[in-house]
Scaffold this active site. Sequence first.
Site, PDB file in Angstrom:
ATOM      1  N   HIS A 113       0.839  -1.202   0.000  1.00 35.29           N
ATOM      2  CA  HIS A 113       0.000   0.000   0.000  1.00 35.29           C
ATOM      3  C   HIS A 113       0.873   1.250   0.000  1.00 35.29           C
ATOM      4  O   HIS A 113       1.831   1.335   0.747  1.00 35.29           O
ATOM      5  CB  HIS A 113      -0.904   0.019   1.234  1.00 35.29           C
ATOM      6  N   TYR A 150      -9.075   4.981   7.939  1.00 35.44           N
ATOM      7  CA  TYR A 150      -9.181   5.325   9.365  1.00 35.44           C
ATOM      8  C   TYR A 150     -10.257   6.404   9.457  1.00 35.44           C
ATOM      9  O   TYR A 150     -10.067   7.501   8.918  1.00 35.44           O
ATOM     10  CB  TYR A 150      -7.858   5.878   9.896  1.00 35.44           C
ATOM     11  N   PRO A 153      -3.683  -0.410  19.265  1.00 31.08           N
ATOM     12  CA  PRO A 153      -3.478  -0.867  17.888  1.00 31.08           C
ATOM     13  C   PRO A 153      -3.554   0.216  16.802  1.00 31.08           C
ATOM     14  O   PRO A 153      -3.152  -0.038  15.671  1.00 31.08           O
ATOM     15  CB  PRO A 153      -4.596  -1.899  17.680  1.00 31.08           C
ATOM     16  N   LYS A 207       1.565  -0.559  15.420  1.00 24.24           N
ATOM     17  CA  LYS A 207       3.001  -0.562  15.742  1.00 24.24           C
ATOM     18  C   LYS A 207       3.457  -1.786  16.532  1.00 24.24           C
ATOM     19  O   LYS A 207       4.668  -2.034  16.634  1.00 24.24           O
ATOM     20  CB  LYS A 207       3.371   0.704  16.528  1.00 24.24           C
ATOM     21  N   TYR A 213       4.147   6.446  10.421  1.00 27.38           N
ATOM     22  CA  TYR A 213       3.329   5.287  10.051  1.00 27.38           C
ATOM     23  C   TYR A 213       4.140   4.314   9.202  1.00 27.38           C
ATOM     24  O   TYR A 213       4.151   3.096   9.450  1.00 27.38           O
ATOM     25  CB  TYR A 213       2.082   5.753   9.292  1.00 27.38           C
TER      26      TYR A 213
HETATM   27  C1  PHB Z   1      -5.142  -4.799  11.094  1.00 24.73           C
HETATM   28  O1  PHB Z   1      -5.259  -5.050   9.893  1.00 24.73           O
HETATM   29  O2  PHB Z   1      -5.368  -5.662  11.960  1.00 24.73           O
HETATM   30  C2  PHB Z   1      -4.766  -3.437  11.531  1.00 24.73           C
HETATM   31  C3  PHB Z   1      -4.368  -2.510  10.590  1.00 24.73           C
HETATM   32  C4  PHB Z   1      -4.043  -1.223  10.980  1.00 24.73           C
HETATM   33  C5  PHB Z   1      -4.115  -0.872  12.311  1.00 24.73           C
HETATM   34  C6  PHB Z   1      -4.481  -1.806  13.271  1.00 24.73           C
HETATM   35  C7  PHB Z   1      -4.815  -3.090  12.867  1.00 24.73           C
HETATM   36  O3  PHB Z   1      -3.823   0.402  12.686  1.00 24.73           O
END
Ligand code: PHB
Length: 391
Positions: free
Chosen positions: A72, A201, A294, A298, A384
């Site tokens: 990505h 997000y 989460p 990280k 990120y």
């Molecule tokens: C996930 O795909 O489990 C995932 C992706 C991004 C995040 C947290 C979890 O910030």
Amino acid sequence: MRTQVAIIGAGPAGLLLSHLLAADGVESVVLETRSREYVAARIRAGLLESSTVDILAACGLDGRLREQGLEHRGIYLQWPEERHHLDFVDLVGRSVWVYGQTEVTRDLVAARDAVGQQFVYEISDTALHDLDSDRPYLTYVDVDGREQRLDADAIAGCDGSFGPSRKAIPSGVGQTWERAYPFAWFGILADVAPSTDELIYAWHPDGFALHSMRSESVSRLYLQVPPDTDPATWSDDQIWEALARRLGHGQNGWQLHPGPITDRSVLPMRSYVYEPMRYGRLFLAGDAAHIVPPTGAKGLNLAVADVALLAPALAAMINKGDHAAADSYSERALRRVWRCTHFSWWMTTMLHTHGDDFDAQLQKSQLQWVSSSAAGSAGLAENYAGLPISY
Ligand code: PHB
Ligand code: APR
């Protein structure tokens, strides 16, 4: 039994550490309370930052990742009526990869099995001894109920946040920092193609939502919920309706496609750091020393970064009697740990609602700035996509 490094825990930290040590000619034994099958099937996060991919590539562990993972360029940040794409490649020259921790674990176990790594699964009563001497040892009870002893030059505590390693450090030696958040994530796995090309997000007055994925046919989605939520009390329709509302179904023609839910769980959110990450001949890595919420994914990446620093430090100590890198391990690892702790807290604070109208206005202002300013978006992108291991 005797080995050079006794590794407690067959999570990503312990598995990768055994791999990196072997590449430096250091022998290890990996001890694990769970069964081999349980470890291989556990569902966790799934986003690899660019330095994690570099490390896996450097030790030849990126074959399946390149074939089956999804690269990505960035993420979408969203709030009602607006969705903005942040292109990390344009902003900081680095991408991220969607590849489940379950898959990373499988690749690591397969690579270790192929060269005869010693694993001891389904142990109990793990105890650490003589950590402040240069002959530390572990005792445990094996799967057949027999007491065993493993002597080593060093012990790596890769046993997650509830393991015995951190607790074996005498009280008064270390310090802990902790933040509990007043919400949790309700995560689902669904057999449906992702409704987005990259992660979304989303800030929403009802609470945060995240659209992630595991592959071209499996979606992973999360909803902010109260911490005491029982996942069984939500019907599938309720889950998909909440996700559709928060993720902006219908906005500019975008649609969220629901599908069969194959797994559901509620994850608590907290930040936790223990310092120092070393006591005598015990070295902590991964969740054993720190937990992040989460948001920003990280956890796995920090575990990988820790062992990328720890492996050469242990190899220099054991192979050459050179203690310099081992002595500075904790300080070097913690620099990155605190950076990621701040970033995870910042993403969490920007995106989760908690019923305060003033804070909601600040969050939307922050999202607007991060999405529209070159400096704002580059700051998010740099953190990120991941800082260099030597940060
Ligand atoms: C996930 O795909 O489990 C995932 C992706 C991004 C995040 C947290 C979890 O910030
Ligand atoms: N003896 C042996 N093994 C143990 C013991 C014990 N007493 N206690 C715990 N373990 C094992 C756990 O069963 C687990 O398999 O240690 C392992 C720790 O693995 P993880 O929890 O996956 O931690 P880590 O390797 O640091 O990886 C961090 O995992 O928790 C996620 O989000 C986190 O992605 C991050 C990553």
